[in-house]
Design an enzyme around this catalytic site. Structure first.
Site, PDB file in Angstrom:
ATOM      1  CG  LEU A 160      -4.714  -0.284   2.702  1.00 27.97           C
ATOM      2  CD1 LEU A 160      -5.788  -1.347   2.549  1.00 27.97           C
ATOM      3  CD2 LEU A 160      -5.171   1.007   2.052  1.00 27.97           C
TER       4      LEU A 160
ATOM      5  N   GLY B 249       0.436  -0.954   0.770  1.00 27.44           N
ATOM      6  CA  GLY B 249      -0.045   0.278   0.149  1.00 27.44           C
ATOM      7  C   GLY B 249       1.052   1.322  -0.001  1.00 27.44           C
TER       8      GLY B 249
ATOM      9  CD  GLU C 128      -0.548  -5.437  -0.686  1.00 25.26           C
ATOM     10  OE1 GLU C 128       0.519  -6.072  -0.788  1.00 25.26           O
ATOM     11  OE2 GLU C 128      -0.632  -4.240  -0.960  1.00 25.26           O
TER      12      GLU C 128
END
Ligand SMILES: CCCCC/C=C\C/C=C\CCC/C=C/C(=O)SCCNC(=O)CCNC(=O)[C@H](O)C(C)(C)COP(=O)(O)OP(=O)(O)OC[C@H]1O[C@@H](n2cnc3c(N)ncnc32)[C@H](O)[C@@H]1OP(=O)(O)O
Length: 271
Positions: free
Chosen positions: A113, A158, A182
């Protein structure tokens, strides 16, 4: 179906997540426009310079799709939307049978991301941004094409998810990392990403990989199943093409229907 406390999620997204993620990365806010670079390769309908497409086999059955968002293939909303459009276009093109996903960047497959996109944004804006990534991932995960990720560098968070959406993952040897970090950067893992990870790795290993947030070397990634094969960098694309050729030898209709039946159940997961 996993239930999420919307108020908690909302205040987490607005107040905590951007700070945690960007503090971890030591990155600033001012990145507007810097990822929009062009390239002189042949393009097929992505409508954007952020995704480069080559249909270089004689039958045009195999498409090589290269992420091209300098400097680290952070998934901007524009990139996510371009990828979604492209995969949908390829899905609709009966000539295309298989897809290799890789990167134009020498050492990075994708950094995941675009964390800078979270700065100073409202809850709705952040949610909208997340949804562009989720739509892209779902579109890739359920594509009727056979899919191989040719991971030519770091595949983080991601970036690792994008590879997990593919049916087969080949990674280049090198000083690269592959992992789902994450929890380290402060993002509670969305249920749909967990579901994709469980699908690829099995529940027990997926839990270890997700909850540790560990970034794996290519060999370690192979051991936990984040990748299926590790090869010398120079062999990456050819090995990926060979695998894809085998995958698409199978009858198209039974293959695509079976893939759909295997994968569509996972679309029930959202946050
Ligand atoms: C309850 C609420 C939850 C709601 C969640 C719901 C839905 C969410 C939807 C989907 C989530 C899916 C899960 C995905 C999560 C993520 O992807 S989070 C992103 C995590 N990514 C990372 O931690 C990777 C960070 N980057 C790196 O580790 C390294 O950059 C590298 C990729 C290994 C490359 O290293 P190197 O070649 O040394 O390059 P630099 O580190 O120097 O970086 C170059 C410049 O790029 C900038 N940058 C790096 N990563 C990002 C990024 N992800 N986004 C934006 N920018 C990035 C970096 O700051 C450098 O910039 P400058 O040159 O310093 O300006």
């Amino acid at each position: 179906m996993v239930k999420v406390n919307v108020d908690m999620a909302s205040s987490f997204i607005r107040a905590v997540l951007p700070r945690l993620a960007c503090r971890h990365l030591k990155i600033g806010n001012n990145c507007n426009g810097r990822y929009l670079y062009g390239c002189n390769k042949r393009w097929v309908s992505s409508g954007s310079d952020l995704v480069q497409v080559e249909q270089d086999d004689s039958d045009n059955e195999i498409v090589v799709l290269k992420m091209n968002v300098k400097p680290v293939n952070a998934c901007t909303a524009e990139f996510n939307n371009a990828m979604t459009k492209l995969i949908k276009d390829l899905d609709a093109d009966e000539q295309s049978k298989g897809l290799i996903l890789t990167s134009t960047l020498p050492n990075v497959f994708s950094a995941g991301l675009q964390l800078t996109a979270l700065h100073g944004k409202s809850y709705d804006e952040i949610k909208e941004y997340f949804s562009t990534f989720q739509t892209m991932a779902h579109t890739l995960f359920t594509s009727r094409l056979a899919t191989v990720a040719a991971i030519n560098g770091h595949a983080i968070a991601g970036g690792c998810v994008i590879a997990l959406c593919c049916e087969y993952r080949v990674m280049a040897e090198g000083k690269f990392h592959n992992g789902l970090n994450e929890v380290i950067v402060g993002i509670p893992m969305p249920a749909w990403v967990s579901a994709y990870t469980v699908y690829a790795l099995g529940t027990n290993t997926a839990e270890k990989v997700i909850l540790s947030g560990k970034k794996h070397t290519p060999r370690e990634a192979l051991q936990v199943g984040l990748v299926d094969q590790v090869v010398p960098p120079d062999d990456l694309i050819q090995v990926s093409k060979n695998i894809l050729s085998d995958l698409i030898k199978v009858g198209d209709y039974p293959r695509r229907l079976s893939k759909e039946r295997l994968r569509k159940e996972l679309l029930m997961f959202s946050l």
